[in-house]
Write a protein that holds these residues in place. Structure first.
Motif, PDB file in Angstrom:
ATOM      1  N   ARG A 198     -12.238  -0.619  -8.738  1.00  0.00           N
ATOM      2  CA  ARG A 198     -12.253   0.837  -8.890  1.00  0.00           C
ATOM      3  C   ARG A 198     -11.208   1.480  -7.978  1.00  0.00           C
ATOM      4  N   GLY A 199     -11.030   0.951  -6.780  1.00  0.00           N
ATOM      5  CA  GLY A 199      -9.990   1.469  -5.909  1.00  0.00           C
ATOM      6  C   GLY A 199      -8.613   1.343  -6.544  1.00  0.00           C
ATOM      7  N   ALA A 200      -8.362   0.206  -7.190  1.00  0.00           N
ATOM      8  CA  ALA A 200      -7.076   0.006  -7.868  1.00  0.00           C
ATOM      9  C   ALA A 200      -6.926   0.963  -9.043  1.00  0.00           C
ATOM     10  N   GLU A 201      -8.036   1.290  -9.716  1.00  0.00           N
ATOM     11  CA  GLU A 201      -7.975   2.275 -10.802  1.00  0.00           C
ATOM     12  C   GLU A 201      -7.617   3.657 -10.274  1.00  0.00           C
ATOM     13  N   PHE A 202      -8.212   4.038  -9.144  1.00  0.00           N
ATOM     14  CA  PHE A 202      -7.847   5.323  -8.550  1.00  0.00           C
ATOM     15  C   PHE A 202      -6.382   5.305  -8.110  1.00  0.00           C
ATOM     16  N   PHE A 204       2.696   1.807   4.539  1.00  0.00           N
ATOM     17  CA  PHE A 204       2.389   3.208   4.295  1.00  0.00           C
ATOM     18  C   PHE A 204       1.788   3.409   2.903  1.00  0.00           C
ATOM     19  N   THR A 205       2.120   2.535   1.974  1.00  0.00           N
ATOM     20  CA  THR A 205       1.392   2.504   0.706  1.00  0.00           C
ATOM     21  C   THR A 205      -0.049   2.087   0.947  1.00  0.00           C
ATOM     22  N   GLN A 206      -0.240   1.123   1.818  1.00  0.00           N
ATOM     23  CA  GLN A 206      -1.575   0.674   2.220  1.00  0.00           C
ATOM     24  C   GLN A 206      -2.388   1.848   2.781  1.00  0.00           C
ATOM     25  N   ALA A 207      -1.734   2.696   3.575  1.00  0.00           N
ATOM     26  CA  ALA A 207      -2.427   3.862   4.126  1.00  0.00           C
ATOM     27  C   ALA A 207      -2.880   4.807   3.021  1.00  0.00           C
ATOM     28  N   THR A 208      -2.045   5.005   2.011  1.00  0.00           N
ATOM     29  CA  THR A 208      -2.428   5.851   0.889  1.00  0.00           C
ATOM     30  C   THR A 208      -3.602   5.257   0.133  1.00  0.00           C
ATOM     31  N   HIS A 209      -3.628   3.929   0.042  1.00  0.00           N
ATOM     32  CA  HIS A 209      -4.738   3.270  -0.648  1.00  0.00           C
ATOM     33  C   HIS A 209      -6.060   3.442   0.094  1.00  0.00           C
ATOM     34  N   LYS A 210      -6.013   3.873   1.344  1.00  0.00           N
ATOM     35  CA  LYS A 210      -7.268   4.172   2.038  1.00  0.00           C
ATOM     36  C   LYS A 210      -8.009   5.285   1.306  1.00  0.00           C
ATOM     37  N   LEU A 211      -7.283   6.257   0.768  1.00  0.00           N
ATOM     38  CA  LEU A 211      -7.909   7.302  -0.052  1.00  0.00           C
ATOM     39  C   LEU A 211      -8.550   6.704  -1.290  1.00  0.00           C
ATOM     40  N   HIS A 212      -7.810   5.868  -1.993  1.00  0.00           N
ATOM     41  CA  HIS A 212      -8.326   5.298  -3.243  1.00  0.00           C
ATOM     42  C   HIS A 212      -9.548   4.427  -2.988  1.00  0.00           C
ATOM     43  N   SER A 213      -9.494   3.650  -1.922  1.00  0.00           N
ATOM     44  CA  SER A 213     -10.628   2.800  -1.581  1.00  0.00           C
ATOM     45  C   SER A 213     -11.824   3.641  -1.139  1.00  0.00           C
TER      46      SER A 213
END
Length: 307
Positions: free
Chosen positions: A23-27, A285-294
């Protein structure tokens, strides 16, 4: 009413773990939802935070929830109210509580005992489970898979490393090699659990305490800052012990296709050189953005099956 908590990666079934990462990857790919409409989410941060606090606050709002925020001096815990009483009160007013304490995880389990309010561990002393889920979401989004990936972790066996080990060891064919300074490895019980899980899933977890052989063949190289939030080092010469574990560009001579991850904040010139952090292999920094998605995936998972 079913109430779900995320206090440790170990609270999740294998199916739960995969569902949250998926679901995180979908977001991350642009999915939108208002699955937390009318929910009230408390955000309590006793320690500093840039990414995690922003991710959970903005993620809750994006999902349709409303938020109540508490700083380190806002709750009556500071004046002697018990953890049990605090949990009972908050559970009567909030639907979810996202908390960072950098203290014992057991405090969060006490808050969760109220039975109505979901509790999310946004970092305790022992484990940073939402960071581990962010890391897996990042790997899934970048590589299109997690199964079979080889990950090299370099640095202290802190709460981020603990979450990564507890999570990655449940994906078949993965390999996690931790290179930690002598005396600064994973907590023995965390390492033992990760190794046991790896045996069941067909993955591999190992820990070594030297960088002399320049490890090779990894898909991702991960490090974290040497000074973890809320902790101090027990020995005065710790900086000398950590210095050989700096991630530099030389590591890519043996891992030319590897992606670089960092949970941030970073201290250039300490755990990692600017050449690596700001270079073409870095997805930090992409990883940091994925904190939102996760975070959105975690909140949605906690809220599932609630009226």
């Amino acid at each position: 009413m079913s109430v779900r908590h995320l206090i440790s990666i170990s609270d999740l079934t294998d199916e739960d773990l995969r569902d949250i990462v998926r679901r995180g990857a979908e977001f991350a790919a642009g999915a939108q939802a208002e699955s937390l409409r009318n929910a009230i989410v408390g955000v309590y941060f006793r320690r500093t935070s840039t990414r995690t606090r922003t991710a959970f606050t903005s993620g809750a709002l994006r999902l349709g929830a409303r938020t109540v925020t508490f700083g380190p001096d806002d709750l009556q815990l500071n004046t002697g109210e018990t953890t049990e009483d605090t949990g009972r009160v908050l559970s009567g007013m909030l639907d979810l509580l996202v908390a960072r304490t950098a203290d014992a995880t057991e405090e969060m389990r006490t808050w969760a005992a109220g039975g109505r309010m979901s509790v999310v561990n946004a970092m305790s002393a022992e484990e940073h489970p939402t960071q581990g889920l962010t890391d897996l979401t990042t790997l899934q989004h970048h590589f299109g898979r997690i199964d079979g990936l080889r990950v090299l972790y370099v640095g202290e066996g802190n709460n981020s490393a603990a979450a990564l080990a507890l999570a990655l060891s449940r994906f078949p064919g993965t390999e996690l090699e931790l290179r930690t300074p002598p005396g600064y490895g994973l907590a023995p019980e965390i390492l033992a659990t990760a190794v046991e899980q790896a045996g069941r899933s067909g993955s591999k977890v190992s820990e070594l305490h030297s960088m002399d052989d320049r490890p090779s063949g990894f898909d991702a190289v991960y490090t974290t800052r040497w000074q973890t939030t809320g902790t101090s080092k027990p020995t005065a010469d710790w900086h000398e012990v950590f210095t050989p574990f700096q991630v530099t560009g030389a590591l890519w001579e043996r891992n030319p296709g590897a992606a670089f991850l960092h949970d941030l904040p970073a201290h250039r010139g300490e755990e990692v050189t600017a050449e690596v952090l700001d270079g073409p292999h870095s997805i930090a920094f992409t990883q940091a953005t994925h904190k939102l998605h996760s975070a959105m995936a975690v909140l949605e998972w906690c809220w599932a099956d609630r009226p």
